[in-house]
Write a protein that holds these residues in place. Structure first.
Motif, PDB file in Angstrom:
ATOM      1  N   PHE A  89     -12.843  30.081 -24.834  1.00 16.29           N
ATOM      2  CA  PHE A  89     -12.482  31.484 -25.032  1.00 16.29           C
ATOM      3  C   PHE A  89     -12.086  32.158 -23.722  1.00 16.29           C
ATOM      4  CE2 PHE A  89     -16.225  33.315 -23.168  1.00 16.29           C
ATOM      5  CZ  PHE A  89     -17.267  32.461 -23.466  1.00 16.29           C
TER       6      PHE A  89
ATOM      7  N   ASP B 170      -6.444  32.412 -21.963  1.00 19.74           N
ATOM      8  CA  ASP B 170      -5.617  33.360 -22.706  1.00 19.74           C
ATOM      9  C   ASP B 170      -5.069  32.707 -23.969  1.00 19.74           C
ATOM     10  OD1 ASP B 170      -4.555  34.329 -19.516  1.00 19.74           O
ATOM     11  OD2 ASP B 170      -5.729  35.588 -20.859  1.00 19.74           O
TER      12      ASP B 170
ATOM     13  N   SER C  19      -6.643  33.784 -27.491  1.00 18.49           N
ATOM     14  CA  SER C  19      -8.068  33.997 -27.261  1.00 18.49           C
ATOM     15  C   SER C  19      -8.770  34.710 -28.408  1.00 18.49           C
ATOM     16  CB  SER C  19      -8.279  34.780 -25.963  1.00 18.49           C
ATOM     17  OG  SER C  19      -7.588  36.015 -26.019  1.00 18.49           O
ATOM     18  N   ASN C  20      -8.037  35.535 -29.181  1.00 19.37           N
ATOM     19  CA  ASN C  20      -8.669  36.244 -30.299  1.00 19.37           C
ATOM     20  C   ASN C  20      -8.708  35.395 -31.574  1.00 19.37           C
ATOM     21  OD1 ASN C  20      -6.043  36.295 -31.194  1.00 19.37           O
ATOM     22  ND2 ASN C  20      -5.817  38.518 -31.093  1.00 19.37           N
TER      23      ASN C  20
END
Length: 114
Positions: free
Chosen positions: A29, A32, A53-54
């Motif tokens: 995580f 990027d 990353s999300n």
């Protein structure tokens, strides 16, 4: 120094499955984005699957519905490959984008026999 090490490649029959792993020297995580790319002789390296990353993912058109990218809560990125085809043969590379630069693994070979 950030390091990525792929594993899980091998020889499989068409229609079979493989799971590739990418061991990362820091938490996934913290990147990027991370992704899997493949390359065959005479062709450019192409995107197979990527994850930002999300957690949002995207896939190359040729693998949609067959491959799944995922990560664990620590430091491993995965690529689950199902319904493999001979055209999936190639060297698969793990890549992470970290602090403004791309970091690549050494690659793992996947051969799909028809």
């Amino acid at each position: 120094q950030v390091q990525l090490v792929e594993s899980g490649g091998g020889l499989v029959q068409a229609g079979g499955s493989l799971r590739l792993s990418c061991a990362v020297s820091r938490a996934t995580f913290s990147f990027d984005s991370m992704g899997w790319y493949r390359q065959v002789p005479g062709k450019e390296r192409e995107l197979v699957a990527a994850m930002v990353s999300n957690g949002i993912t995207r896939y190359g058109d040729s693998v949609k519905g067959r491959f799944t990218i995922s990560r664990d809560v620590r430091n491993t990125l995965y690529l689950q490959m199902n319904s493999l085809k001979s055209e999936d043969t190639g060297v698969y590379y793990c890549k992470g984008y970290f602090r403004g630069r791309d970091v690549w693994g050494q690659g793992t070979h996947v051969t799909v026999s028809s």
